[in-house]
Design an enzyme around this catalytic site. Structure first.
Site, PDB file in Angstrom:
ATOM      1  CE  LYS B  78     -30.274  47.035  38.827  1.00  8.98           C
ATOM      2  NZ  LYS B  78     -30.064  47.206  37.280  1.00  8.98           N
ATOM      3  CB  SER B 153     -26.768  45.659  36.521  1.00  6.83           C
ATOM      4  OG  SER B 153     -28.053  46.174  36.032  1.00  6.83           O
ATOM      5  CB  SER B 177     -29.318  45.804  33.473  1.00  8.28           C
ATOM      6  OG  SER B 177     -28.062  45.747  33.226  1.00  8.28           O
TER       7      SER B 177
END
Lengths: 476, 488
Positions: B78, B153, B177
């Site tokens: 990420k 997210s 997330s």
């Protein structure tokens, strides 16, 4: 109107590394931004790790200032934006400082006084912004070498004090922090800086608006800024004006306080607990072991010096100004060959002068305390004269020799044995008939001159008292 | 693309047997990224140079027979996790050109374990969002239905794993997330206990809640990755010094006699009835495997979401203050320092980020602190106690991960409250700091449904055991979205 004064002192802690990272604290003189890393430059993702030694120093300082140590303490984020605050917040302590409700006892003008300490907390220093001009363009340059240097903030209770007393408080605080070896006491380099708060009030009346004068880095500046500010506020009030709550700076050259550029908005620091650092827990037994490890502090030590060694309060005060001097003195006393009062005179007199002239500190001079004790002992036992002693000390200072060695080398041992002195006295009488005549005519002062002749003949080695006694007998 | 349809453990076996090389695995992953990205946009960048050089090194290690379970395994990271000399944008204009000078601890550990990093994944800006629509670089599309969100997210990481572009990706979970996008994409998303995985180098959103974890297709793979990234880190003072157990050792399929609680507060109005039915079936499956299951209560669940929206913006307000244009990232000049700050932050941050900074500033402002921030912390303690009490009776809790399946792109972007409700079942675990894993539990109208297994602090082994047992007896995690097959 009486002044109500409070001090906030920031002291850098003498740790090897910064508060929350491994960067070295010895940035003085280094090129900008060479003593910083991801943590103290506030890079994304970097996290603080508390320097355990900084915490120790804080606890020791808080104990020396008679504070109550918080069994749980924590760090908070103080949020404000400025280029030298790389994270946009400063890690500080707000709600739960490590020390509270302390007291500093010191003497002011020979009188014992006591100032209340509101709190002591740890925080990180900021970087440094310089506004300058490069190639004709106004620029601001930021240096993060200082960012993250461990700081301790000590806040006093606002009380009625004289400006001179505030100066002495600052000096006493510096002295204690140096005794604890947590601060180097270097005011000029900013190792300690004071902000002073002052408001006027009618005795017993309401406090007037608080004016803060920031960043004072000398004892004198603390006193003068307060004196100026009291005067200024009284003048403003006398002219029917109003005092505003504000921050002022000290104009060293102009000897006056000046308004600082007003901030664009009132600061709301939005403090909240620092989530990157777990709360600190300090156990009672840790506190007690810190307490036991504290050195004897200057005031207590000077009182003990008077009581244990029979020194005058002034001698004791001078000897305890710096821990190194007091330690040196006690090492010399421990040899037990010279009187404490004699040692005090020599250490604060000739030795201090020589040390000062050499530009070194007592820790680094070549003369060991034990040797000074032997030297003073020899003087006190009349093995050498006082003036010879001074000569010996100077030699010791250059060569580091033991006093006996210098005395022997320079042949300074006092003539003390009666038959030698008899011969010396007889010679002096024979060589100075006029002086003998003058003496016999009733002018007994002439014996002084005869002793002088004897001293000269003996190259200063004769014991003047004994020579005098022998001369007196022979002249009868 | 078949090579990317295998799990980490299967791939590791192929690599160890030298049936495929690490370079082949990396190339297969990079190819899948190139082919899938125009439609899915899971990646902000692929890193072929890094991947291939790491893969060549991994091949040398494998040739000596010295590989570990991740040696030569392609992994996506990420874009909020710092990777040395590889841009780390956090999905934000403000860090569009930011290149970290150092590796996050997790990145360093994965490197040391021989994993090959194939790219950085798309995300909601600074991890603030539940749909990936808040990325400054465009939304991620759900591989199961390209018109829908993948969740957020960590939407890019979840979509990449679901679309078989990589077998594993790292995500971060502050309020759900990792788990919510895992649920929306039919993948396994593990949020470890707060402090289990170092946050050093993770660009902070809400420091007391953030935690890094793996998104994989199986619980076993999650265990393999956790094994590498978990453990105390002297650079993160909030990381837990407890020893790291052998996570795969507990994956024996045996959950007989385990006591599972099903919190009734997680089945409330607003919930998609199909999701509820699938979760109840999942619970029944666990009972069939020998666990005892009881309905129970976590009474303060209702307050977790609103307190989360006090605590996390407050921390974010401070954490994002450093993006001021002075040292790195976007810098927009101004007539003075204050205008420079304003211009930089105006241009650098998106709407949701600004909204949260304002929320956090407000909650901490003089006069409001006690009513908001302090009260929220008190309620947080109550939420944590709910779990402590529950874990005196139960070995783990089982619940839906989200109230609905993936929603259409644009459906909630105008309504922050609706968006926030997507995390209503994931936020409590963050507020309490406990571990939780979301696993695929079925499909509703072709869209995956995630089931959450919440465990005691540091009992990742316990929840992975349950997740693994469930996966041994089901095949939801094996189903792949058509888009990944089409790409092949």
């Amino acid at each position: 109107m009486e002044p109500v004064i409070g001090l906030e002192v920031h002291a850098q802690l003498l740790t090897d590394s910064k508060m929350f990272c491994g960067c070295s604290t010895r940035y003085s003189g280094a090129p900008p931004n060479t003593h910083c890393c991801a943590v103290c430059a506030g890079m994304p993702g970097a996290l603080p790790v508390l320097n355990a030694r900084a915490l120790d120093f804080g606890i020791r300082s808080a104990l020396a200032l008679n504070c109550t140590i918080a069994t749980t303490s924590r760090f908070d984020r103080k949020n404000y934006s400025y280029p030298d605050v790389p994270k946009g917040y400063q890690i500080s302590q707000f709600e739960e400082p490590i020390g509270r409700r302390g007291r500093l006892d010191f003497s002011s003008d020979g009188q014992p006084v006591s100032w209340g300490i509101t709190r002591l907390h740890l925080e990180e220093d900021t970087g440094k912004t310089t506004h300058t001009s490069v190639a004709g363009r106004d620029v601001s340059l930021v240096d993060y070498n200082r960012s993250g240097i461990p700081l301790m903030e000590i806040v006093t209770e606002p009380e009625t004090h004289a400006p001179a007393e505030a100066r002495e408080f600052f000096a006493a605080l510096r002295q204690i922090l140096m005794y604890l070896e947590v601060n180097d006491g270097n005011l000029q380099e900013g190792s300690m800086r004071a902000d002073v708060n002052i408001s006027l009030r009618q005795p017993g009346g309401e406090l007037g608006p608080k004016v803060e004068i920031k960043n004072l880095n000398s004892f004198r500046a603390v006193q003068r800024a307060l004196e100026y500010e009291i005067d200024r506020q009284n003048r403003v009030l006398a002219e029917g004006g109003t005092i505003y709550q504000e921050t002022r700076g000290w104009d060293e050259r102009g000897e006056r306080t000046v308004p600082q550029r007003t901030k664009e908005y009132a600061h709301d620091y939005r403090y909240f607990p620092e989530p990157d650092l777990p709360p600190l827990t300090i156990s009672e037994s840790q506190v007690e072991s810190f307490r036991a490890s504290l050195p004897e502090l200057p005031l207590a030590r000077s009182i003990r010096f008077v009581q244990a060694y029979g020194l005058t309060p002034y001698q004791a005060h001078v000897l305890t100004l710096e821990r190194a001097t007091a330690d040196y003195f006690e090492r010399a006393v421990a040899v037990a060959v010279a009187s404490p009062a004699g040692l005090a005179n020599w250490i604060t007199g000739d030795l201090a002068r020589l040390t000062h002239e050499s530009g070194a500190g007592l820790q680094s001079i070549p003369v060991a305390a034990e040797h000074v004790a032997q030297l003073v002992g020899m003087v006190e036992q009349s093995e050498i004269t006082g003036s010879a002693g001074k000569q010996v000390l100077e030699a010791m200072f250059t060569t580091g020799e033991r006093p006996e060695a210098v005395v022997d080398r320079l042949d300074l041992r006092q003539m003390g044995d009666a038959s030698t002195l008899e011969v010396l006295a007889t010679e002096v009488l024979a060589e100075n008939p006029k002086l003998v005549e003058t003496y016999r005519s009733g002018k007994h002062n002439a014996i002084q001159a005869m002793v002088g002749k004897a001293m000269a003949k003996s190259k200063g080695k004769a014991n003047p008292q004994k020579v005098r006694e022998i001369l007196e007998v022979k002249l009868q | 693309m078949e090579l990317m349809n295998v799990s980490v453990s299967e791939l590791a076996a192929l690599l160890a047997a030298r049936e495929v090389s690490a370079v082949e695995a990396a190339e297969a992953s990079l190819r899948a990224i190139d082919q899938g990205n125009p439609a899915i946009r899971a990646f902000l960048r692929s890193t072929p140079d890094v991947a291939l050089s790491q893969a060549r090194e991994a091949d040398l290690v494998l040739a000596r027979g010295e590989g570990g379970p991740l040696t030569g395994v392609p992994i996506a990271v990420k874009d909020i996790i710092s990777t040395a000399f590889v841009p780390t944008t956090c999905g934000s204009r403000s860090l569009e050109n930011y290149v970290p000078p150092y590796d996050a601890t997790v990145a360093a550990r994965l490197k040391a374990a021989g994993a090959t990093m194939v790219g950085k994944t798309n995300m909601d800006e600074f991890a603030m969002g539940s749909s990936n629509e808040n990325s400054a670089f465009g939304p991620v599309h759900n591989p199961w239905d390209l018109s829908r969100v993948p969740g957020g997210s960590s939407g890019g990481s979840a979509a990449a794993v679901a679309a078989r572009q990589v077998p594993v990706a790292l995500g971060t979970d502050t309020g759900g997330s990792i788990r919510q996008p895992a649920a929306f994409t039919g993948t396994v998303g593990l949020k470890p206990t707060y402090g289990r995985v170092s946050r050093y180098g993770l660009v902070a959103f809400a420091s007391s809640l953030d935690q890094i974890g793996p998104i994989t297709r199986t619980a076993r793979d999650a265990a393999l990755v956790l094994q590498v990234i978990a453990g105390h880190d002297p650079l993160d003072s909030t990381s837990v010094p407890a020893p790291v157990p052998n996570y795969t050792a507990s994956l024996d399929g045996e959950i007989h006699g385990l006591r599972l609680g099903v919190p009734s507060e997680y089945f409330q109005e607003g919930m998609d009835p199909a999701v509820e039915r699938i979760i109840r079936e999942g619970v029944a499956q666990l009972r069939a495997l020998g666990a005892t299951v009881e309905e129970m209560s976590l009474p303060h669940t209702h307050y977790a979401l609103s307190t989360y929206y006090i605590v996390s913006p407050a921390e974010a307000m401070a954490n994002l203050a450093r993006y001021d244009g002075v040292r790195y990232g976007l810098s927009v000049p101004g007539t003075d320092i204050w205008h420079m700050y304003r211009n930089t932050r105006e241009a650098g941050f998106g709407t949701e980020v600004k909204r949260r900074i304002l929320l956090g500033t407000y909650a901490l402002s003089a006069g409001y602190y006690d009513a908001y921030y302090r009260k929220a912390q008190q309620v947080r303690t109550l939420v944590r106690r709910d779990f402590e009490t529950a874990f005196e009776r139960y070995d783990a809790l089982v619940a839906p991960t989200t109230p609905t399946t993936a929603f259409p792109i644009g459906a909630r972007s105008g309504d922050p409250l609706q968006m926030y409700l997507s995390d209503v079942y994931t936020v409590p675990a963050n507020m309490a700091g406990v571990c939780s894993v979301s696993i695929p539990a079925g499909f509703s109208e072709g869209l995956p449904v995630g089931m959450q297994i919440i465990g005691k602090p540091l009992d990742e082994a316990g929840i992975l055991r349950i997740a693994d047992a469930f996966q041994r007896s089901t095949s939801f995690h094996i189903e792949a979205p058509a888009v990944s097959l089409g790409a092949a």
